[in-house]
Design an enzyme around this catalytic site. Structure first.
Site, PDB file in Angstrom:
ATOM      1  N   SER A 180      28.629   0.832  35.603  1.00 18.61           N
ATOM      2  CA  SER A 180      28.980  -0.453  35.735  1.00 18.61           C
ATOM      3  C   SER A 180      28.103  -1.419  36.453  1.00 18.61           C
ATOM      4  CB  SER A 180      30.582  -0.752  36.520  1.00 18.61           C
ATOM      5  OG  SER A 180      30.236   0.133  37.776  1.00 18.61           O
ATOM      6  N   HIS A 208      33.251  -0.115  30.401  1.00 20.93           N
ATOM      7  CA  HIS A 208      32.289  -1.223  29.864  1.00 20.93           C
ATOM      8  C   HIS A 208      31.576  -0.936  28.553  1.00 20.93           C
ATOM      9  CE1 HIS A 208      32.276  -2.833  33.842  1.00 20.93           C
ATOM     10  NE2 HIS A 208      32.263  -1.762  34.236  1.00 20.93           N
ATOM     11  N   LYS A 240      38.253  -5.427  30.830  1.00 27.31           N
ATOM     12  CA  LYS A 240      37.025  -5.926  30.421  1.00 27.31           C
ATOM     13  C   LYS A 240      37.062  -6.530  28.962  1.00 27.31           C
ATOM     14  CE  LYS A 240      35.748  -3.648  34.412  1.00 27.31           C
ATOM     15  NZ  LYS A 240      35.900  -2.259  35.108  1.00 27.31           N
TER      16      LYS A 240
HETATM   17  C1  PLP Z   1      36.473  -1.908  36.174  1.00 27.52           C
HETATM   18  C2  PLP Z   1      36.234  -0.525  36.412  1.00 27.52           C
HETATM   19  C3  PLP Z   1      37.356   0.256  36.818  1.00 27.52           C
HETATM   20  C4  PLP Z   1      38.555  -0.146  37.340  1.00 27.52           C
HETATM   21  O1  PLP Z   1      39.327  -0.899  36.339  1.00 27.52           O
HETATM   22  P1  PLP Z   1      40.636  -1.796  36.615  1.00 27.52           P
HETATM   23  O2  PLP Z   1      41.348  -1.988  35.418  1.00 27.52           O
HETATM   24  O3  PLP Z   1      39.689  -3.043  36.985  1.00 27.52           O
HETATM   25  O4  PLP Z   1      41.129  -1.500  37.869  1.00 27.52           O
HETATM   26  C5  PLP Z   1      37.283   1.752  36.611  1.00 27.52           C
HETATM   27  N1  PLP Z   1      35.913   2.272  36.329  1.00 27.52           N
HETATM   28  C6  PLP Z   1      34.900   1.609  36.132  1.00 27.52           C
HETATM   29  C7  PLP Z   1      33.761   2.246  35.598  1.00 27.52           C
HETATM   30  C8  PLP Z   1      34.957  -0.014  35.921  1.00 27.52           C
HETATM   31  O5  PLP Z   1      33.905  -0.591  35.743  1.00 27.52           O
END
Ligand code: PLP
Length: 388
Positions: A180, A208, A240
């Site tokens: 991330s 992602h 995302k």
């Molecule tokens: C953003 C993210 C999360 C958290 O997801 P949310 O739905 O925003 O709680 C978990 N793992 C990774 C790798 C992320 O980038």
């Protein structure tokens, strides 16, 4: 007891340039946003395909709200498991090529729930040292023996896997699919092979990668052609590239049934609003079928990388929409982000503990809806910034 100790802790944080502040978003999410009464060109959200404010997704949400109301009203195991949730689970299972899918309220809860449903005291969890905080927290909370391996390094992982373990205890290897904060991808086929050789399960959180990687947006497992026997636990988030909210775990029938019985972050929480599931069904269709969004993104990523390299910036090994520029010190990263903001461009400075000490960075993210001119504007500012 007073709060003096909190006050001094907060003060210290400010002095170290680690204080975090929230600003007010006054527009929908997108490439152009209004924040604290000012308009910005933004390169920092995770809405990679431009679906968070897509008219079809918005319309599906509105229609479903008329039909289902707003709140989920109860947990899935009481009577909050709406047919919109169920339909979305089926469509995501087909999309990921897995037996079944289970929806969670968000990615943080999906990770905490999945790891803790599978592991306990006596088991072993091996994590990439740059894993997302929710994965690290999940492993620590499980009570299993917790070990980090070198970033994206199969040799390092194999060394830990090769150590003798009691047969009855479980081993879970956990990694981001696309990291991330760095944007790179681990060598998943190698990791899967090591796990198979050493009787361990592999869990990949592709928050992602879904939507941005793979021909149909199926993420890193589609990119590498890995099935549910290679990656037993696959996590995706919906906030995302999907542009909505929530998360899911995909895998075998037995995995999903185990999560329904054991995952406390699934059991003890209200289901997501059904209209969010309905809107996500539309965004899933767009994400799968409008492959021009991925092609466009790839063009912009390449344009940015070529331009930034010409300016002498050192880029990370990333072909994803996450294109960080490492600055080093927290203060310098904040100053650069501040200067860019004065020029009308919004990019957040990411600092420890989100990233390791000494690697504060500008986390630039690209979106299919950016124009070439906007990317060039960013490059032009990065050029000017060099002399600051
Ligand atoms: C953003 C993210 C999360 C958290 O997801 P949310 O739905 O925003 O709680 C978990 N793992 C990774 C790798 C992320 O980038």
């Amino acid at each position: 007891m007073g709060f003096e100790s909190l006050a001094s802790e907060l003060e210290l944080r400010k002095q170290k340039h680690l204080y975090r502040r929230r600003r007010l978003l006054q527009s929908p999410q997108g490439t152009g946003v209004q924040l604290d009464n000012k308009h910005y060109l933004a390169f920092c959200n995770n809405d990679y395909l431009g679906l968070a404010n897509h008219p079809d997704v918005v319309k599906a949400f509105q229609q479903a709200t008329n039909e289902c109301g707003v709140g989920g009203g109860a947990s899935h195991l009481v009577n909050g498991h709406h047919q919109q949730h169920h339909q979305l689970e089926k469509e995501l299972a087909e999309f990921t090529g897995r037996d079944r899918v289970l929806l969670f309220s968000n990615g943080y809860m999906a990770n905490i729930g999945a790891v803790n449903a599978l592991l306990g005291k006596g088991d072993l969890v091996l994590e990439d040292r740059l894993n997302h905080a929710s994965l690290l927290d999940a492993g620590l909370l499980s009570g299993a023996r917790f070990q980090r391996y070198q970033h994206a390094n199969n040799d390092s992982l194999s060394q830990f896997l090769a150590k003798p373990r009691p047969e009855k205890n479980r081993t879970l290897v956990v990694t981001d699919g696309v990291f991330s904060m760095d944007g790179d991808i681990p060598p998943l086929p190698e990791l899967a092979k090591s796990c198979a050789e050493h009787n361990a399960w592999l869990m990949v959180d592709d928050a992602h990668g879904f939507g941005t990687l793979g021909k149909n947006g199926g993420g890193c497992v589609e990119h590498f052609g890995l099935g549910q026997d290679d990656v037993q636990v696959l996590v995706g988030t919906l906030g995302k590239a999907f542009g909505t909210a929530g998360a899911f775990v995909a895998g075998s029938e037995l995995l999903i049934e185990t999560l329904i019985q054991n995952a406390r972050t699934y059991i003890y929480t209200t289901s997501m609003p059904p209209a969010v599931a309905a809107a996500t069904r539309v965004s899933l269709k767009l994400l799968q079928t409008e492959s021009w969004r991925r092609e466009r993104l790839a063009e912009l990523i390449s344009r940015f990388r070529v331009g930034a390299a010409q300016l002498g910036y050192e880029l990370m090994d990333s072909s994803s929409p996450i294109q960080p520029i490492i600055i080093g010190s927290e203060e310098k990263a904040l100053n650069l982000a501040g200067w860019l903001e004065e020029q009308g461009v919004l990019i957040t400075a990411i600092r420890p503990p989100t990233v390791p000490k000494g690697t504060a960075r500008l986390r630039i993210t690209l979106c299919a809806e950016h124009t070439e001119q906007q990317v060039d504007r960013l490059l032009d500012l990065l050029d000017q910034a060099k002399s600051k």
